[in-house]
Design an enzyme around this catalytic site. Sequence first.
Site, PDB file in Angstrom:
ATOM      1  N   TYR A 178      -5.004 -21.937   9.428  1.00  0.00           N
ATOM      2  CA  TYR A 178      -5.713 -20.946  10.268  1.00  0.00           C
ATOM      3  C   TYR A 178      -4.773 -20.374  11.310  1.00  0.00           C
ATOM      4  O   TYR A 178      -4.417 -19.201  11.291  1.00  0.00           O
ATOM      5  CB  TYR A 178      -6.919 -21.609  10.936  1.00  0.00           C
ATOM      6  CG  TYR A 178      -7.760 -20.654  11.769  1.00  0.00           C
ATOM      7  CD1 TYR A 178      -8.505 -19.657  11.165  1.00  0.00           C
ATOM      8  CD2 TYR A 178      -7.802 -20.755  13.162  1.00  0.00           C
ATOM      9  CE1 TYR A 178      -9.265 -18.773  11.922  1.00  0.00           C
ATOM     10  CE2 TYR A 178      -8.562 -19.889  13.924  1.00  0.00           C
ATOM     11  CZ  TYR A 178      -9.300 -18.897  13.311  1.00  0.00           C
ATOM     12  OH  TYR A 178     -10.048 -18.026  14.049  1.00  0.00           O
ATOM     13  N   TYR A 211      -7.780 -32.327  14.353  1.00  0.00           N
ATOM     14  CA  TYR A 211      -6.533 -31.615  14.673  1.00  0.00           C
ATOM     15  C   TYR A 211      -5.458 -31.984  13.659  1.00  0.00           C
ATOM     16  O   TYR A 211      -5.088 -33.142  13.516  1.00  0.00           O
ATOM     17  CB  TYR A 211      -6.091 -32.022  16.080  1.00  0.00           C
ATOM     18  CG  TYR A 211      -4.968 -31.241  16.701  1.00  0.00           C
ATOM     19  CD1 TYR A 211      -3.791 -30.965  16.013  1.00  0.00           C
ATOM     20  CD2 TYR A 211      -5.062 -30.820  18.013  1.00  0.00           C
ATOM     21  CE1 TYR A 211      -2.760 -30.265  16.621  1.00  0.00           C
ATOM     22  CE2 TYR A 211      -4.035 -30.128  18.632  1.00  0.00           C
ATOM     23  CZ  TYR A 211      -2.890 -29.851  17.924  1.00  0.00           C
ATOM     24  OH  TYR A 211      -1.875 -29.171  18.532  1.00  0.00           O
TER      25      TYR A 211
END
Lengths: 380, 139
Positions: free
Chosen positions: A326, A278
């Site tokens: 993204y 993450y």
Amino acid sequence: MKPGSVAIVGAAESTQLGLVPQLSQIQLHADAALNALADCGLTPKDIDGLACAAEWPTELAHYLGITPTWVDGTMVGGCSFWLHVRHASAAIAAGLCSTVLITHGESGRSWVGTQATSINQSSLAGQFELPYGVLGAPTMFTVPVLRYMKEYGLTHEQLANVAVVQRQWAARNPRASQRDPITVEDVLNSRIIAWPFHILECCLVTDGGGALVLTSAERAADFPTRPVYVLGTGESVETPMISQMQDFTSSRAFRVSGAKAFAEAGLRHADVDHLMLYDAFAHLPIYGLEDLGFVGKGEAGAFIWEGHTAPGGKLPVNTNGGGLSYMHSGMYGMYALQESVRQLRGTAPAQVPGAEISVCHGVGGMFGASGTVVLGNQRP
Amino acid sequence: MSINPKTLPRPTPETRHFWEGARRGELLLQQCESCAKVYFPPRPFCPECASRNVRVIRASGRAILYSYVINHRLPKWIDAPYAIAVVELEEGPRMMTNIVDTPQTPEALVLDMPLEVVFEPVTADISLPKFRPARGGAR
């Protein structure tokens, strides 16, 4: 829990990612949920376990028409979904329910059907951090990094390079929000947000959703999708206050969660084909690589610089482009899990050839919480 | 640096002594009588050994600059980039703060530089502990 006793059989993101002002936050949950159910040939009536964060399970159960015998509303920030996977796997193994739906939706950019949350002024963070001009994640999550740079010699160029490499992956993903190649110079010349962090070292702010369906490994064989087995999981929390993090160069929650997941899976680092870390900010993959034990302390900046995490490298990391390129709705974790599932199904746009083991690791709050899931496409 | 009322601390029964000390110009920590741990932020038991046998102690006010960022994304009530810093107190605990009386630049703000506490009154009840480059003036 025995590794591989539960599998992810349904997985999908919302129909659109990025700028989705036509859907409210709960509809982003529902859109992703319906896509994930369609993916594995189920309807809401087949679901008996429900987990979500940022919306109450009560809201989702009512909205989707689900009658659960098990719910989990664990909310520890953007890694909540790893905890949901972990708790759901235990619940399925214990017989509390048989088919779990985990949903995420967030109107992080358009703010439709959502509400801003603020720090409680009487909490410890409210009393001892808020008065000093902290303004959201960019001014808090970033605070430990100068100490890391001084202790381990990480350079500004190495930090910037994290964003450069992730853009290389994003360029291979048609759904990524940002796909144009960037250089270290581009990153260092981009607008300063919270020095030493530039805007290209900070995550995107977008709208989207994602959902997963889990069931027992025995039942998984009956589904049309390729099962992705849960091999090991970990979770932990440390502190809601960045100033009170024990070690500014390492996350205790990362170390505890990562070690637990590896131990449960019974795997070594050399077994891992694909890694998701993450990345709300550029330093997170650095902390993640080290705290999970993929590299030694202080080695991650050079490891990424040498291309090992980039396309063609020996340890592909954040192959969707990550939160930096993204998408990042606010609680990005669900998209990292989706990418691990795609890689293990063999359907990722930037597919890692022959990937069998994926480690997916997340952060919640500002180094406040962590979840780790080890996934595989072979049943042990 | 002007302050937004929505970011002012609201003391609780467990932290009131800290804010009353700050108003008097004293930086208060707590120390466990059982295991000697010195800790911050305030709570009426030791975070190390859980003993309720704790006392309030006055810190020297001396600290070093431990880490920081310089925020350039400014709210409308602040007019120039400012550092959000964490200092390590001589007694061990760390706290978030701002660094005052020095330019808010990487050149002026050097990690491990010695600092000393000053108190910035923001309301009748609340004075915020902040830190400036050491002049040997702390207690």
